[in-house]
Design an enzyme around this catalytic site. Sequence first.
Site, PDB file in Angstrom:
ATOM      1  N   TYR A 244       0.877  -1.172   0.000  1.00  0.00           N
ATOM      2  CA  TYR A 244       0.000   0.000   0.000  1.00  0.00           C
ATOM      3  C   TYR A 244       0.906   1.212   0.000  1.00  0.00           C
ATOM      4  CZ  TYR A 244      -4.490  -2.221   0.721  1.00  0.00           C
ATOM      5  OH  TYR A 244      -5.632  -2.940   0.544  1.00  0.00           O
ATOM      6  N   ASP A 272      -6.154  -1.053  -6.583  1.00  0.00           N
ATOM      7  CA  ASP A 272      -7.621  -1.000  -6.615  1.00  0.00           C
ATOM      8  C   ASP A 272      -8.226  -0.465  -5.314  1.00  0.00           C
ATOM      9  OD1 ASP A 272      -7.217  -3.079  -4.867  1.00  0.00           O
ATOM     10  OD2 ASP A 272      -8.153  -4.621  -6.127  1.00  0.00           O
ATOM     11  N   HIS A 366      -9.972  -7.588  -5.397  1.00  0.00           N
ATOM     12  CA  HIS A 366      -9.674  -7.443  -3.971  1.00  0.00           C
ATOM     13  C   HIS A 366     -10.638  -8.321  -3.150  1.00  0.00           C
ATOM     14  CE1 HIS A 366      -7.445  -4.330  -1.360  1.00  0.00           C
ATOM     15  NE2 HIS A 366      -8.005  -5.121  -0.484  1.00  0.00           N
TER      16      HIS A 366
HETATM   17  O1  173 Z   1      -9.125  -5.663   2.146  1.00  0.00           O
HETATM   18  C1  173 Z   1      -8.694  -5.130   3.170  1.00  0.00           C
HETATM   19  O2  173 Z   1      -9.286  -5.221   4.244  1.00  0.00           O
HETATM   20  C2  173 Z   1      -7.467  -4.368   3.062  1.00  0.00           C
HETATM   21  O3  173 Z   1      -6.857  -4.431   2.036  1.00  0.00           O
HETATM   22  C3  173 Z   1      -7.013  -3.492   4.151  1.00  0.00           C
HETATM   23  C4  173 Z   1      -6.601  -2.199   3.859  1.00  0.00           C
HETATM   24  C5  173 Z   1      -6.220  -1.354   4.879  1.00  0.00           C
HETATM   25  C6  173 Z   1      -6.230  -1.799   6.181  1.00  0.00           C
HETATM   26  C7  173 Z   1      -6.617  -3.099   6.477  1.00  0.00           C
HETATM   27  C8  173 Z   1      -6.999  -3.927   5.467  1.00  0.00           C
END
Ligand code: 173
Length: 506
Positions: A244, A272, A366
């Site tokens: 991320y 995404d 996702h």
């Molecule tokens: O799918 C999710 O829950 C995920 O990608 C996510 C994103 C940020 C924090 C925790 C989970």
Amino acid sequence: LLSLTSLAVMISTQAISEHASRDSCWIIVHGKAYDVTEFLDEHPGGSKIILKYAGTDATDAYQPIHPPNAIIDNLPIEKHLGTVDPSTVQKTEKVVSEAEKQRQVLLANRPPLDEILNLHDFEAVAKVILPDKAWAYYSSASDDEITIRENRAAFQRVWFRPRILRDVTSVDWSMTILGQKSSLPVYISATALGKLGHPDGELNLTRAAGKHGVIQMIPTLASCSFDEIVDAAQPNQPLFLQLYVNRDRNLTKRYVQHAEERGVKALFITVDAPQLGRREKDMRMKFIGDDDTAAAKVQENQSNVKKNEGVSRAISSFIDPSLSWKDIPWFRSITKMPIILKGVSTPEDAILALEAGVQGIVLSNHGGRQLDTSRSGLENLIDIVAALKTRGPWPNPNFSVFVDGGVRRASDVLKALALGASAVGIGRGFLYAFCGYGEEGVDKAIKIIADELEMNMRLLGARNLKELVPEMVDASALSSHVGLTPKDNLYDSTYQPLSLAAFKSG
Ligand code: 173
């Protein structure tokens, strides 16, 4: 030096309890005391959740959601107050709720591992033995959850066209993923917050993957720290990293370069999720805020994080929504790892990715957790492969196309590979395996997939992955969405049924 000094300081729980307000807020995490007063408004999950533990031990709440060193790395050293004096810790019996007691009984009575026959079994066990909040977080998908169902349904709209009489005494699915040997045409996809499901969290995956030659994609938002995961791997165990992208690109750069130094073999950038989808099952759990175990210590009217946002939204505010194609050259400049874009859905973007010079894409929605009613990766694979074929060699050794979403059977895997996927990702399937059974569950899940692969390849008449050709599947119904109309939540739950002509009463 400073930190050594502060570690030597012993602080009583009494002293800590005197700092239980917004003006002076101390908390205990893993036996150490921290002054988080100035951090309250910077906390990605909001101040309210911290204030709930003001002056007390926050470890239990902290642990599943943060890597162990998160507080150490994020708080300036002068806010590290010292070690909690153990002689001042009151050994109060933890109040265990009735629901938790019941859950422990169910956990102890779960089916023995040798009665688990397929990945669905793991999921059924996880549903029963997980705390409600963990199940809600893992199982939830966005909005009406139409896409998460479609991910499964799409595989059922593809049928096999098996070949016969080919001497299938031995079948062999040896292969590589991004140049790394993998014992399955499957990798373990990233799922966040593994400790909500099992005390060892993601390490269950790392250990089993190492034992069986399977590749794990480490999530940015793992419960275990990146280094703990890499340390749990075998010396040459290949690992991928899911990324991320942080609003602070220096943090991202450091993270990526550290991963590369530690030997990570590929970088999967999630594309995404500029904003996290609304996973309503998760939101209804009111993960953040007052629950029945501890009443909020400090009343607050806080607007930046709503208490019903759910766990993932609360901790995802660092993700940069401005991420764009323009950033790709920068990623290329900071790492030599192959770069893969995770979350591509259209031929248009697949071609842009190819032109941007990345090494692959993951056709993914996702796990149905982002844009609801987006199509399945499997369905998108057809158009995307067709588009890529017009732009150079196919299969392209320098451009991998992965698929994830809803994969639970080796037959699903074989369908995706026959239609041109380089390999497939399984996220929840492995996650649920460790929720109920830890590392051994993941061992078993890997063995189940291998057994299913062997049988299905024999029955298909494909002795190796080269022989697994598009002619072995009939995908003509894949784009027909009429077969399985999902339940309409509004219509089925709230609207009153039409009534028919009624007889006069009396
Ligand atoms: O799918 C999710 O829950 C995920 O990608 C996510 C994103 C940020 C924090 C925790 C989970």
